[in-house]
Design an enzyme around this catalytic site. Structure first.
Site, PDB file in Angstrom:
ATOM      1  N   ASP A 104       0.805  -1.216   0.000  1.00  0.00           N
ATOM      2  CA  ASP A 104       0.000   0.000   0.000  1.00  0.00           C
ATOM      3  C   ASP A 104       0.843   1.272   0.000  1.00  0.00           C
ATOM      4  O   ASP A 104       0.568   2.203  -0.740  1.00  0.00           O
ATOM      5  CB  ASP A 104      -0.995  -0.002   1.187  1.00  0.00           C
ATOM      6  CG  ASP A 104      -0.347  -0.280   2.533  1.00  0.00           C
ATOM      7  OD1 ASP A 104       0.891  -0.475   2.598  1.00  0.00           O
ATOM      8  OD2 ASP A 104      -1.074  -0.330   3.545  1.00  0.00           O
ATOM      9  N   ASP A 107       6.859   3.863   3.248  1.00  0.00           N
ATOM     10  CA  ASP A 107       7.108   4.861   4.289  1.00  0.00           C
ATOM     11  C   ASP A 107       8.574   4.733   4.693  1.00  0.00           C
ATOM     12  O   ASP A 107       9.458   5.231   3.993  1.00  0.00           O
ATOM     13  CB  ASP A 107       6.126   4.621   5.442  1.00  0.00           C
ATOM     14  CG  ASP A 107       6.267   5.617   6.584  1.00  0.00           C
ATOM     15  OD1 ASP A 107       6.989   6.607   6.429  1.00  0.00           O
ATOM     16  OD2 ASP A 107       5.657   5.400   7.655  1.00  0.00           O
ATOM     17  N   SER A 108       8.874   4.031   5.798  1.00  0.00           N
ATOM     18  CA  SER A 108      10.283   3.858   6.156  1.00  0.00           C
ATOM     19  C   SER A 108      10.974   2.901   5.189  1.00  0.00           C
ATOM     20  O   SER A 108      12.181   2.976   4.990  1.00  0.00           O
ATOM     21  CB  SER A 108      10.406   3.321   7.584  1.00  0.00           C
ATOM     22  OG  SER A 108      10.016   1.972   7.632  1.00  0.00           O
ATOM     23  N   GLY A 109      10.205   2.002   4.607  1.00  0.00           N
ATOM     24  CA  GLY A 109      10.787   1.001   3.697  1.00  0.00           C
ATOM     25  C   GLY A 109      11.159  -0.299   4.405  1.00  0.00           C
ATOM     26  O   GLY A 109      11.591  -1.258   3.769  1.00  0.00           O
ATOM     27  N   THR A 111       9.277  -2.562   5.954  1.00  0.00           N
ATOM     28  CA  THR A 111       8.420  -3.697   5.611  1.00  0.00           C
ATOM     29  C   THR A 111       8.832  -4.282   4.266  1.00  0.00           C
ATOM     30  O   THR A 111       9.099  -5.479   4.145  1.00  0.00           O
ATOM     31  CB  THR A 111       6.937  -3.253   5.534  1.00  0.00           C
ATOM     32  OG1 THR A 111       6.611  -2.604   6.756  1.00  0.00           O
ATOM     33  CG2 THR A 111       6.013  -4.433   5.311  1.00  0.00           C
ATOM     34  N   LEU A 112       8.897  -3.409   3.278  1.00  0.00           N
ATOM     35  CA  LEU A 112       9.236  -3.890   1.935  1.00  0.00           C
ATOM     36  C   LEU A 112      10.616  -4.529   1.888  1.00  0.00           C
ATOM     37  O   LEU A 112      10.794  -5.569   1.246  1.00  0.00           O
ATOM     38  CB  LEU A 112       9.212  -2.714   0.959  1.00  0.00           C
ATOM     39  CG  LEU A 112       7.931  -2.516   0.183  1.00  0.00           C
ATOM     40  CD1 LEU A 112       8.044  -1.262  -0.669  1.00  0.00           C
ATOM     41  CD2 LEU A 112       7.655  -3.726  -0.703  1.00  0.00           C
ATOM     42  N   ASP A 163      -5.111   1.741   7.030  1.00  0.00           N
ATOM     43  CA  ASP A 163      -5.888   1.836   8.271  1.00  0.00           C
ATOM     44  C   ASP A 163      -5.154   2.582   9.375  1.00  0.00           C
ATOM     45  O   ASP A 163      -3.950   2.833   9.289  1.00  0.00           O
ATOM     46  CB  ASP A 163      -6.194   0.426   8.781  1.00  0.00           C
ATOM     47  CG  ASP A 163      -4.960  -0.233   9.374  1.00  0.00           C
ATOM     48  OD1 ASP A 163      -3.900  -0.237   8.706  1.00  0.00           O
ATOM     49  OD2 ASP A 163      -5.025  -0.723  10.518  1.00  0.00           O
ATOM     50  N   ARG A 169     -10.137   1.653   6.634  1.00  0.00           N
ATOM     51  CA  ARG A 169      -9.683   0.996   5.401  1.00  0.00           C
ATOM     52  C   ARG A 169     -10.677   1.142   4.260  1.00  0.00           C
ATOM     53  O   ARG A 169     -10.326   1.144   3.101  1.00  0.00           O
ATOM     54  CB  ARG A 169      -9.548  -0.519   5.626  1.00  0.00           C
ATOM     55  CG  ARG A 169      -8.271  -0.937   6.271  1.00  0.00           C
ATOM     56  CD  ARG A 169      -8.130  -2.455   6.139  1.00  0.00           C
ATOM     57  NE  ARG A 169      -7.364  -3.002   7.237  1.00  0.00           N
ATOM     58  CZ  ARG A 169      -6.044  -2.917   7.362  1.00  0.00           C
ATOM     59  NH1 ARG A 169      -5.342  -2.291   6.445  1.00  0.00           N
ATOM     60  NH2 ARG A 169      -5.420  -3.454   8.392  1.00  0.00           N
TER      61      ARG A 169
HETATM   62  P1  IMP Z   1       7.238   1.052   6.312  1.00  0.00           P
HETATM   63  O1  IMP Z   1       7.701  -0.305   6.715  1.00  0.00           O
HETATM   64  O2  IMP Z   1       7.538   2.094   7.346  1.00  0.00           O
HETATM   65  O3  IMP Z   1       7.628   1.476   4.916  1.00  0.00           O
HETATM   66  O4  IMP Z   1       5.684   1.031   6.354  1.00  0.00           O
HETATM   67  C1  IMP Z   1       4.983   0.296   5.528  1.00  0.00           C
HETATM   68  C2  IMP Z   1       3.732  -0.196   6.180  1.00  0.00           C
HETATM   69  O5  IMP Z   1       3.275   0.610   7.269  1.00  0.00           O
HETATM   70  C3  IMP Z   1       2.705  -0.108   5.133  1.00  0.00           C
HETATM   71  O6  IMP Z   1       2.545  -1.365   4.532  1.00  0.00           O
HETATM   72  C4  IMP Z   1       1.470   0.353   5.863  1.00  0.00           C
HETATM   73  O7  IMP Z   1       0.699  -0.756   6.216  1.00  0.00           O
HETATM   74  C5  IMP Z   1       1.967   1.019   7.102  1.00  0.00           C
HETATM   75  N1  IMP Z   1       1.926   2.499   6.981  1.00  0.00           N
HETATM   76  C6  IMP Z   1       2.951   3.344   6.764  1.00  0.00           C
HETATM   77  N2  IMP Z   1       2.541   4.620   6.695  1.00  0.00           N
HETATM   78  C7  IMP Z   1       1.203   4.587   6.859  1.00  0.00           C
HETATM   79  C8  IMP Z   1       0.179   5.608   6.880  1.00  0.00           C
HETATM   80  O8  IMP Z   1       0.412   6.807   6.687  1.00  0.00           O
HETATM   81  N3  IMP Z   1      -1.089   5.149   7.082  1.00  0.00           N
HETATM   82  C9  IMP Z   1      -1.413   3.842   7.270  1.00  0.00           C
HETATM   83  N4  IMP Z   1      -0.487   2.866   7.253  1.00  0.00           N
HETATM   84  C10 IMP Z   1       0.807   3.239   7.053  1.00  0.00           C
HETATM   85 MG    MG Z   2       0.877  -2.715   5.197  1.00  0.00          MG
END
Ligand code: IMP
Ligand code: MG
Length: 182
Positions: A104, A107-109, A111-112, A163, A169
């Protein structure tokens, strides 16, 4: 939802349903073109956030050569990224295959990058990435995003699959959440 509820809970609507639908249709065309010469692509959809947009995206693409598989990945608790990524589910056999990972938001990256690491261990031919949104923030992990629908500012967004503690959602738009009001 009435207008007053929208006003109190959300700071602003960032992307309307109409804008999102047009961006997703555009993404579908890009993906079709990129994979025109491939006959099998394993798509790994990260639940729960990417479910809604990938349903729409692959509805447009409407081609059985895209094989959808689902993993649950998450690290968020409320509006705070927990840092520790949990991944559940089976990616199946992807050895030698074209893989497209769909999430979706970037953000920080974290998760990916964890999901990519896991998929790489299964020795695919190539991994590409597809995101509904990229947040304009300082990504902790730099990831190449091959396909993305839209960019949002550095704020907490909800709707269209995203969410806040399991809420919002189902919204048909992307809005900035007013965290002070939760
Ligand atoms: P990351 O690991 O920080 O890149 O975050 C990725 C995951 O965090 C995404 O798959 C989202 O499920 C969740 N996430 C990050 N930013 C948001 C936001 O602004 N709203 C809702 N979910 C978020
Ligand atoms: Mg997610």
């Amino acid at each position: 939802m009435d207008r007053d509820t929208t006003k109190t809970k959300f700071r602003q609507i960032l992307l309307t349903k109409k804008a999102l639908s047009s961006y997703i249709a555009n993404l579908a065309e890009q993906i079709k073109t990129t994979y025109a010469n491939n006959d099998k692509i394993i798509v790994i959809v990260l639940l729960n956030g990417a479910k809604r947009f990938t349903d729409e995206l692959f509805g447009h693409i409407n081609d059985e050569k895209f094989r959808l598989r689902y993993l649950t990945a998450g690290s968020y608790n409320g509006a705070e990224s927990g840092g520790k990524v949990t991944i559940a589910g089976d990616i199946g056999d992807v050895a030698g295959q074209e893989v497209l990972i769909a999430d979706d938001i970037y953000d920080s990256g974290l998760t990916l990058s964890e999901v990519i690491k896991k998929v790489e261990q299964a020795r695919p031919h190539r991994i590409r990435t597809c995101l509904l949104l990229e947040k304009q923030t300082r990504h902790k992990k730099k990831i190449t995003i091959d396909f993305k629908a839209a960019v949002v500012p550095d704020c907490f967004v909800v709707g269209y699959g995203l969410d806040y503690n399991g809420q919002y959602r189902q919204l048909p738009f992307i809005a900035e959440l007013d965290l002070a009001d939760q």
